[in-house]
Structures are given as C-alpha cells and as structure tokens.
Design an enzyme around this catalytic site. Structure first.
Site, PDB file in Angstrom:
ATOM      1  N   HIS A 151      52.704  49.088  72.306  1.00  0.00           N
ATOM      2  CA  HIS A 151      51.574  49.136  73.244  1.00  0.00           C
ATOM      3  C   HIS A 151      50.291  48.705  72.532  1.00  0.00           C
ATOM      4  CE1 HIS A 151      54.226  51.702  75.732  1.00  0.00           C
ATOM      5  NE2 HIS A 151      53.476  51.294  76.743  1.00  0.00           N
ATOM      6  N   LYS A 155      46.219  52.946  73.032  1.00  0.00           N
ATOM      7  CA  LYS A 155      47.110  53.988  73.561  1.00  0.00           C
ATOM      8  C   LYS A 155      47.223  55.130  72.561  1.00  0.00           C
ATOM      9  CE  LYS A 155      51.589  54.857  75.692  1.00  0.00           C
ATOM     10  NZ  LYS A 155      51.016  55.600  76.809  1.00  0.00           N
TER      11      LYS A 155
HETATM   12  P1  NAD Z   1      41.851  54.527  79.617  1.00  0.00           P
HETATM   13  O1  NAD Z   1      41.535  55.195  78.325  1.00  0.00           O
HETATM   14  O2  NAD Z   1      41.472  53.102  79.799  1.00  0.00           O
HETATM   15  O3  NAD Z   1      41.205  55.351  80.834  1.00  0.00           O
HETATM   16  C1  NAD Z   1      41.210  56.756  80.862  1.00  0.00           C
HETATM   17  C2  NAD Z   1      40.409  57.242  82.054  1.00  0.00           C
HETATM   18  O4  NAD Z   1      40.499  58.671  82.099  1.00  0.00           O
HETATM   19  C3  NAD Z   1      38.898  56.896  82.015  1.00  0.00           C
HETATM   20  O5  NAD Z   1      38.457  56.588  83.344  1.00  0.00           O
HETATM   21  C4  NAD Z   1      38.243  58.215  81.582  1.00  0.00           C
HETATM   22  O6  NAD Z   1      36.920  58.357  82.099  1.00  0.00           O
HETATM   23  C5  NAD Z   1      39.187  59.220  82.230  1.00  0.00           C
HETATM   24  N1  NAD Z   1      39.156  60.520  81.552  1.00  0.00           N
HETATM   25  C6  NAD Z   1      39.367  60.784  80.232  1.00  0.00           C
HETATM   26  N2  NAD Z   1      39.216  62.099  79.998  1.00  0.00           N
HETATM   27  C7  NAD Z   1      38.946  62.669  81.181  1.00  0.00           C
HETATM   28  C8  NAD Z   1      38.667  64.000  81.590  1.00  0.00           C
HETATM   29  N3  NAD Z   1      38.656  65.010  80.718  1.00  0.00           N
HETATM   30  N4  NAD Z   1      38.427  64.225  82.917  1.00  0.00           N
HETATM   31  C9  NAD Z   1      38.436  63.208  83.802  1.00  0.00           C
HETATM   32  N5  NAD Z   1      38.670  61.927  83.478  1.00  0.00           N
HETATM   33  C10 NAD Z   1      38.909  61.666  82.175  1.00  0.00           C
HETATM   34  O7  NAD Z   1      43.434  54.708  79.817  1.00  0.00           O
HETATM   35  P2  NAD Z   1      44.440  53.838  80.713  1.00  0.00           P
HETATM   36  O8  NAD Z   1      45.019  52.726  79.899  1.00  0.00           O
HETATM   37  O9  NAD Z   1      43.815  53.527  82.033  1.00  0.00           O
HETATM   38  O10 NAD Z   1      45.634  54.886  80.889  1.00  0.00           O
HETATM   39  C11 NAD Z   1      45.389  56.142  81.505  1.00  0.00           C
HETATM   40  C12 NAD Z   1      46.658  56.994  81.421  1.00  0.00           C
HETATM   41  O11 NAD Z   1      47.700  56.376  82.178  1.00  0.00           O
HETATM   42  C13 NAD Z   1      47.225  57.165  79.999  1.00  0.00           C
HETATM   43  O12 NAD Z   1      47.773  58.457  79.895  1.00  0.00           O
HETATM   44  C14 NAD Z   1      48.320  56.106  79.930  1.00  0.00           C
HETATM   45  O13 NAD Z   1      49.305  56.392  78.973  1.00  0.00           O
HETATM   46  C15 NAD Z   1      48.847  56.187  81.343  1.00  0.00           C
HETATM   47  N6  NAD Z   1      49.549  55.017  81.865  1.00  0.00           N
HETATM   48  C16 NAD Z   1      50.636  55.274  82.624  1.00  0.00           C
HETATM   49  C17 NAD Z   1      51.321  54.234  83.231  1.00  0.00           C
HETATM   50  C18 NAD Z   1      52.492  54.553  84.128  1.00  0.00           C
HETATM   51  O14 NAD Z   1      53.101  53.642  84.735  1.00  0.00           O
HETATM   52  N7  NAD Z   1      52.831  55.836  84.293  1.00  0.00           N
HETATM   53  C19 NAD Z   1      50.907  52.908  83.031  1.00  0.00           C
HETATM   54  C20 NAD Z   1      49.773  52.683  82.250  1.00  0.00           C
HETATM   55  C21 NAD Z   1      49.095  53.754  81.672  1.00  0.00           C
END
Ligand code: NAD
Length: 240
Positions: A151, A155
């Site tokens: 990744h 991540k």
């Molecule tokens: P990112 O770091 O770009 O975004 C994280 C978001 O969460 C931001 O908007 C941030 O403001 C918010 N955030 C962080 N702490 C917070 C809190 N305490 N309260 C409220 N909001 C908060 O991450 P990303 O790449 O968008 O990924 C987000 C999550 O989704 C990760 O856990 C990632 O592993 C997961 N993900 C899952 C899939 C899937 O298919 N299940 C796919 C991609 C990413």
C-alpha cells in the site's frame, strides 16, 4: 404513476481523507443518495462545499438527520460515529481498518439494534479472490501460504484489513497463512496470496489501481442498507 423513492440521506465520516473525497465526488453523480453531512477530524475551511454541509468531529452529535453513515476514518474516530448511529437508529457502512478487538465487539453489539456492514475491502474482485483462496487452501494441504500486501506510504495499519480477511479465508480452507507488508509510493492496494511447495507455486493477485472501486462499493451498500432488520451484513448480501 409511481414517483421515485426519496434519496437515501448519507453522513460521510472521514470526509477530508482520500476515501472521503472519492465518496463525495461519486455520491454527487448519483440520484439515489444525497450527502447531508460531511465530517472530518478538524474544523472545515468552508462550512458548505458544493451544497454539502461540513462539520468537525467535535460537532458530530449535532449532525442533521441521516439514514446511513459511511465511515472511512481511523480507529480513533470510529467509536463516536458508531454511537451516533445507534442513538439515531441509523445504518452504518464502515471500511475503517485497524479496529481494536473491543471495537469489533462493539460492532457486534450494535448489530442488535441497527443494520451495519463493516468490510475490509469494498471491491468485487477481492470478494472473488477470497473465495479462490479458500478453495486453493482446501485443495493444497501442507503447502506454505504467504500473503504479501502493498500500500501507499500513508497507510498506518499493517497487515492490511484485506490481508487479514484473505488470511481468514485461507484458514477456513485449512492453511496457516503468514503475512508481509510493504509501504511504498502511491500504491492503492495490492494483495498477493502465494501457495508454495517443493518445485511449484501458485500466485493469486489482486491489484486495485483506483480507490473509486471502494467508494462505489460503499455507496452501493449505503443505498441498500437503511430500512433492513438490525444485523451484520456482507457486501455480497447487498449485491443483487
Ligand atoms: P485518510 O488518512 O486520507 O483520511 C482519514 C480521514 O479520517 C480524514 O478525513 C480525517 O479527518 C478523518 N479522521 C481521522 N481521525 C478522526 C477522528 N478522530 N474523528 C473523525 N474523523 C477522523 O485515510 P483514507 O486513505 O481515506 O482511509 C481511511 C480508512 O479507510 C483507513 O482506515 C483505510 O485503511 C480504510 N480504507 C478501507 C478501504 C476498504 O475498502 N474497506 C479502502 C480504502 C481505505
């Protein structure tokens, strides 16, 4: 003449992140959903963006009424959005990975009250890969099974939630998988499941090249979850 049903009202939690931005963009292209709130960790620079009200996480309890929350945030942000969904009787679709065991237990407890879907991966290709891994593991007793996931450098959790979910499929087939993680560049997500024995090996690989596939899967689930009986759902339950 029957009119179209009202669009499903969505709260997006983690709106400023990579996934949150993809969700906002793709939701705007659909007429079966409407985003009524976008929530991010810190104070938003603008209160309303493209007609969508934005909120800081501290303002979550006062969010407008919604039918389903889509959560792609971080484990530290997960508890408040789960609690809000339970309190409002709203559905929850979450893809946040790296949840603690207590948070997984809280998901099971909440499923007594609301419909919810947590998935490590919202792509159709990975759902099929899981089935192939289980079949291969069952057909290849005694072979080494290794899962290598790659990744982007941002991540945080490792192994990825998807690698662990694929590992559970391999275990179900009788294998004992080992894990390796790579963090490099802007890789959206790659999962290699390798079965090896003396003189031969099989490699099953999934490569995601665009995170829109995850956002589309989550929006599809969100459009279909509200109004269902409380419980935990899988992506495949909502595909037909
Ligand atoms: P990112 O770091 O770009 O975004 C994280 C978001 O969460 C931001 O908007 C941030 O403001 C918010 N955030 C962080 N702490 C917070 C809190 N305490 N309260 C409220 N909001 C908060 O991450 P990303 O790449 O968008 O990924 C987000 C999550 O989704 C990760 O856990 C990632 O592993 C997961 N993900 C899952 C899939 C899937 O298919 N299940 C796919 C991609 C990413």
């Amino acid at each position: 003449m029957t009119s179209d049903p009202a669009p499903v009202r969505i709260l997006i939690h983690g709106a400023s992140g990579r996934m949150g931005q993809a969700l906002l963009r793709l939701a705007a292209e659909r007429d079966d959903v409407v985003v009524v709130a976008a929530v991010q960790r810190s104070q938003p620079a603008q209160r309303v963006v493209d007609g969508v009200p934005h909120f800081a996480a501290s303002e979550l309890p006062g969010a407008p009424e919604f039918d389903v929350a889509i959560d792609f945030s971080l484990p530290e942000g997960f508890d408040p959005v789960l609690a809000l969904c339970e309190q409002r009787g709203a559905a929850l679709v979450s893809g946040t990975t790296g949840l603690e065991p207590e948070q997984r237990e809280a998901l099971d407890a909440a499923a007594q009250k609301i419909p919810l879907l947590w998935a490590a991966n919202f792509s159709l290709g990975v759902a099929i890969l899981g089935e192939l891994v289980e079949r291969a593991a069952a057909a290849l007793p005694g072979w080494d099974c290794d899962i290598v996931e790659s990744h982007h450098v941002h991540k945080k959790d490792a192994p990825s939630g998807t690698a662990l979910a694929l590992g559970a499929c391999a275990e179900h087939g009788g294998a004992s998988p080992r894990y390796a993680s790579l963090r490099a560049g802007d890789i959206v997500g790659e999962h290699l499941v390798q079965f090896a024995t003396q003189g031969e090996r099989i490699e099953l690989v999934h490569r995601a090249t665009n995170r829109d596939i995850f956002a589309r899967g989550a929006l599809h689930a969100a459009s279909r979850l509200p109004g269902r009986a409380p419980g935990r759902y899988r992506l495949r339950d909502l595909l037909s």
